[in-house]
Enzyme design. Structure first.
Site, PDB file in Angstrom:
ATOM      1  N   HIS A   1       0.876  -1.178   0.000  1.00 41.76           N
ATOM      2  CA  HIS A   1       0.000   0.000   0.000  1.00 41.76           C
ATOM      3  C   HIS A   1       0.911   1.226   0.000  1.00 41.76           C
ATOM      4  O   HIS A   1       2.002   1.188   0.559  1.00 41.76           O
ATOM      5  CB  HIS A   1      -0.832  -0.057   1.292  1.00 41.76           C
ATOM      6  CG  HIS A   1      -1.907   0.981   1.394  1.00 41.76           C
ATOM      7  ND1 HIS A   1      -1.641   2.289   1.709  1.00 41.76           N
ATOM      8  CD2 HIS A   1      -3.256   0.892   1.241  1.00 41.76           C
ATOM      9  CE1 HIS A   1      -2.784   2.957   1.757  1.00 41.76           C
ATOM     10  NE2 HIS A   1      -3.775   2.139   1.470  1.00 41.76           N
TER      11      HIS A   1
ATOM     12  N   ASP B   1       3.291  -4.414   8.102  1.00 43.62           N
ATOM     13  CA  ASP B   1       2.047  -3.665   8.009  1.00 43.62           C
ATOM     14  C   ASP B   1       0.901  -4.676   8.132  1.00 43.62           C
ATOM     15  O   ASP B   1       0.608  -5.412   7.189  1.00 43.62           O
ATOM     16  CB  ASP B   1       2.028  -2.935   6.659  1.00 43.62           C
ATOM     17  CG  ASP B   1       0.695  -2.283   6.370  1.00 43.62           C
ATOM     18  OD1 ASP B   1      -0.224  -2.384   7.205  1.00 43.62           O
ATOM     19  OD2 ASP B   1       0.568  -1.667   5.296  1.00 43.62           O
TER      20      ASP B   1
ATOM     21  N   GLN C   1      -4.308  -5.299   7.064  1.00 47.72           N
ATOM     22  CA  GLN C   1      -5.306  -6.214   6.490  1.00 47.72           C
ATOM     23  C   GLN C   1      -5.252  -7.605   7.125  1.00 47.72           C
ATOM     24  O   GLN C   1      -5.996  -8.490   6.703  1.00 47.72           O
ATOM     25  CB  GLN C   1      -5.081  -6.336   4.972  1.00 47.72           C
ATOM     26  CG  GLN C   1      -5.214  -5.033   4.216  1.00 47.72           C
ATOM     27  CD  GLN C   1      -6.658  -4.534   4.122  1.00 47.72           C
ATOM     28  OE1 GLN C   1      -7.603  -5.297   4.351  1.00 47.72           O
ATOM     29  NE2 GLN C   1      -6.825  -3.270   3.811  1.00 47.72           N
TER      30      GLN C   1
ATOM     31  N   LYS D   1     -10.283  -0.856  10.282  1.00 42.37           N
ATOM     32  CA  LYS D   1     -10.397  -2.027   9.394  1.00 42.37           C
ATOM     33  C   LYS D   1     -10.691  -3.290  10.198  1.00 42.37           C
ATOM     34  O   LYS D   1     -10.885  -4.357   9.624  1.00 42.37           O
ATOM     35  CB  LYS D   1      -9.109  -2.201   8.591  1.00 42.37           C
ATOM     36  CG  LYS D   1      -8.860  -1.068   7.581  1.00 42.37           C
ATOM     37  CD  LYS D   1      -7.578  -1.295   6.841  1.00 42.37           C
ATOM     38  CE  LYS D   1      -7.084  -0.065   6.112  1.00 42.37           C
ATOM     39  NZ  LYS D   1      -7.906   0.294   4.945  1.00 42.37           N
TER      40      LYS D   1
ATOM     41  N   CYS E   1      -4.593   2.118  -3.815  1.00 43.58           N
ATOM     42  CA  CYS E   1      -3.370   2.688  -3.200  1.00 43.58           C
ATOM     43  C   CYS E   1      -2.209   1.712  -3.353  1.00 43.58           C
ATOM     44  O   CYS E   1      -1.392   1.568  -2.430  1.00 43.58           O
ATOM     45  CB  CYS E   1      -3.577   3.039  -1.731  1.00 43.58           C
ATOM     46  SG  CYS E   1      -4.766   4.337  -1.490  1.00 43.58           S
TER      47      CYS E   1
HETATM   48  C1  LIG Z   1      -2.200  -2.807   3.758  1.00 48.56           C
HETATM   49  C2  LIG Z   1      -2.562  -1.410   4.194  1.00 48.56           C
HETATM   50  N1  LIG Z   1      -1.635  -0.671   4.817  1.00 48.56           N
HETATM   51  C3  LIG Z   1      -1.905   0.571   5.242  1.00 48.56           C
HETATM   52  C4  LIG Z   1      -3.132   1.144   5.037  1.00 48.56           C
HETATM   53  C5  LIG Z   1      -3.384   2.517   5.528  1.00 48.56           C
HETATM   54  O1  LIG Z   1      -4.315   2.496   6.569  1.00 48.56           O
HETATM   55  P1  LIG Z   1      -4.858   3.852   7.192  1.00 48.56           P
HETATM   56  O2  LIG Z   1      -5.361   4.684   6.037  1.00 48.56           O
HETATM   57  O3  LIG Z   1      -5.944   3.427   8.104  1.00 48.56           O
HETATM   58  O4  LIG Z   1      -3.714   4.505   7.903  1.00 48.56           O
HETATM   59  C6  LIG Z   1      -4.117   0.422   4.368  1.00 48.56           C
HETATM   60  C7  LIG Z   1      -5.426   1.020   4.066  1.00 48.56           C
HETATM   61  O5  LIG Z   1      -6.114   0.617   3.160  1.00 48.56           O
HETATM   62  C8  LIG Z   1      -3.835  -0.895   3.952  1.00 48.56           C
HETATM   63  O6  LIG Z   1      -4.743  -1.640   3.328  1.00 48.56           O
END
Ligand SMILES: Cc1ncc(COP(=O)(O)O)c(C=O)c1O
Length: 416
Positions: A133, A210, A213, A236, A374
Site C-alpha cells: 500500500h 504492516d 489487512q 479495518k 493505493c
Molecule cells: C495494507 C494497508 N496498509 C496501510 C493502510 C493505511 O491504513 P490507514 O489509512 O488506516 O492509515 C491500508 C489502508 O487501506 C492498507 O490496506
C-alpha cells in the site's frame, strides 16, 4: 465411534445471522436494495458493542487523561490504559509500554520511518515489496530522500505472491530495513512473515510488518513473528476511525527520537532543554483519541467473544464460493490467486472499466472498491489501471456472494 469422528472432523459452526445482528449498518437498504457490504478492506463496520462503549465513555467518564486530579480524569485514564492492555494481549506483545497509539497504520509507519533516520547512510537499502500500500512506500521514500538510502522493491509472481527468489537476491549487505505487508490489501495474499523476518534478522535487518489487512481476519502474535515493528488501523478491524497501533521492540523504541513534541511526551520542560517521557508516552504528544482507544478495546473484546477458528473457516468458505463462481461471468479474471489468501477478490471484466463495475454494483446495493487500491506499483506490474475488489468480512454470507455474482452476470451481459 462414528459420532466421535464426525465431531472431530465437522467444520466449526459460525452463526453468521446472529453476528450480523450485532452490526446495525448492515441491516439497511441502499438504492432500494438490501445493502451487501463488500468493502471491508477499505473500512469495516462496527458492532453495537463498539458504539455503546464509545457512547458510554462520553456519557460517563470523559475527561483528559493522565492529568486531572479528579474522579472523571481517573476513569478516563483507566479506560484509556486498559484499552492499551487489551491491544497488548491482542498482539501478544510483551508489555503495554510497547503499544503506541497513532492515528492509524499510515501514521505508525511514518513514525517509524522518521525514527530510523539515524540508522541510515547513503547507499543503504530499504527493502519493500511491490505489493505494498502507498502507506508502506511513501514514508520510506521520504526517508530515503533524507538519508541518501535507496528503496528497493521485492518482485511479485503473476499469482500475486512475493517472489522468494527476488527476496533472497535483494536481501544483502546493504539492506538495513525490510518493510512489507502481512496481507496485501489489493490481492488478499497472506505473506510468509515469520520466515522472511527470520531471514532478515539473521542479517541484522530491522523489520516492519504492516498488519492493516491481517488483524481483521486472523490472530497475530508479534512475539512469534519476531518482527521489530507491527502496525494496524482500528477502523479495518471493526473499531473506530482515527486510531491505530504501533507495536515495537522496546530497545528500538527506546533508541528512537520522539516524533512530535508537546504535552504528554515530556518529562520536564525548561528553556534550557527538555527531557522526554518514558515509553509509550514519548511518542504520544498532545491529547490522545481517548474515546477511539476505548472503542478499539471494545472491538478487541468483541473479536475475542467469537470463535476465531469458526470465523476463519466461514471466511474461507466465502472465498471458495466466490472462486467457484468466477467461471460463470464471461471475461472475468481474478487478479491475485495466491495459495494463501484472506477473503479478498480483486477482478477485472473484459470490456468493462472497474469504476463502471463499482457504480453498477452500487445501483444494486452492493458496495465494492474500485481503482488502484493505493497500490499503483502493483497495478503497474499487472499492467492494468485498477481492479474491482470485493473484500469480505466474517459477517458476510454465502447468499451475498451469490448476489454479487448474479449482479456481475447481469452487468456483463448488458454492458460488456
Ligand atoms: C495494507 C494497508 N496498509 C496501510 C493502510 C493505511 O491504513 P490507514 O489509512 O488506516 O492509515 C491500508 C489502508 O487501506 C492498507 O490496506
Amino acid at each position: 465411534m462414528s459420532s466421535v469422528s464426525t465431531a472431530k472432523t465437522a467444520p466449526p459452526q459460525f452463526d453468521v445471522e446472529a453476528v450480523r445482528r450485532d452490526f446495525p449498518t448492515l441491516s439497511q437498504q441502499v438504492n432500494g436494495k438490501p445493502l451487501v457490504y463488500l468493502d471491508n478492506g477499505a473500512s469495516s463496520q462496527r458492532p453495537e458493542a463498539v458504539l455503546l462503549a464509545m457512547d458510554r465513555y462520553y456519557r460517563e467518564m470523559h475527561s483528559n487523561v493522565h492529568r486531572g486530579a479528579h474522579t472523571l480524569g481517573d476513569r478516563a485514564t483507566n479506560a484509556f490504559e486498559s484499552a492499551r492492555e487489551k491491544v497488548q494481549k491482542f498482539l501478544n506483545a510483551p508489555s503495554s509500554r510497547q503499544i503506541i497509539w497513532t492515528r492509524g497504520a499510515t501514521e505508525a509507519i511514518n513514525l517509524v520511518a522518521n525514527g530510523l533516520t539515524e540508522k541510515l547512510k547513503p547507499g543503504d537499502e530499504i527493502l519493500l515489496s511491490q505489493m505494498e500500500h502507498h502507506a508502506n512506500i511513501v514514508p520510506w521514500q521520504i526517508l530515503a530522500e533524507r538519508t541518501g538510502a535507496k528503496v528497493v522493491p521485492i518482485g511479485v509472481t503473476p499469482e500475486g505472491e512475493l517472489d522468494r527468489e527476488s527476496f533472497h537476491c535483494l536481501l544483502g549487505e546493504r539492506t538495513r530495513i525490510l518493510a512489507f505487508n502481512h496481507v496485501s490489501n489489493a490481492l488478499g495474499t497472506i505473506n510468509p512473515v515469520a520466515d522472511m523476518v527470520a531471514k532478515a534478522k539473521a542479517q541484522g535487518v530491522i523489520t516492519l510488518i504492516d498488519g492493516a489487512q491481517a488483524v481483521p481476519h486472523f490472530q497475530v502474535d508479534v512475539q512469534a513473528l519476531d518482527c521489530d515493528f507491527y502496525v494496524f488501523s482500528a477502523h479495518k478491524m471493526f473499531g473506530p476511525t482515527g486510531i491505530g497501533i504501533l507495536y515495537g521492540k522496546a530497545d528500538l523504541l527506546e533508541a528512537m527520537p520522539p516524533w512530535q513534541g508537546g504535552g504528554e511526551m515530556i518529562e520536564r520542560v525548561s528553556f534550557a532543554g527538555t527531557t522526554y517521557n518514558t515509553l509509550p508516552y514519548k511518542f504520544e504528544a498532545g491529547t490522545p483519541a481517548v474515546a477511539e482507544a476505548v472503542g478499539l478495546g471494545a472491538a478487541i473484546d468483541y473479536l475475542a467473544s467469537l470463535d476465531r477458528g469458526a470465523m476463519e473457516a466461514a471466511e474461507n468458505a466465502l472465498l471458495r464460493r466466490a472462486n467457484d463462481l468466477v467461471a460463470s461471468v464471461p471475461g472475468m479474471t481474478v487478479v491475485g490467486t495466491a495459495a494463501n489468501k484472506v477473503p479478498v477478490m480483486s477482478f477485472t471484466i473484459e470490456g468493462l472499466h472497474p469504476s463502471d463495475i463499482g457504480t453498477l454494483l452500487d445501483q444494486q446495493g452492493i458496495a465494492v472498491r474500485t481503482g488502484h487500491h493505493c497500490a499503483m506499483p502493483l497495478m503497474e506490474f499487472y499492467e492494468i489501471p485498477g481492479t474491482a475488489r470485493a473484500s469480505f468480512a466474517f459477517y458476510n454470507t454465502l447468499e451475498e456472494v451469490e448476489q454479487l455474482f448474479t449482479a456481475l452476470r447481469k452487468i456483463q451481459s448488458r454492458f460488456a
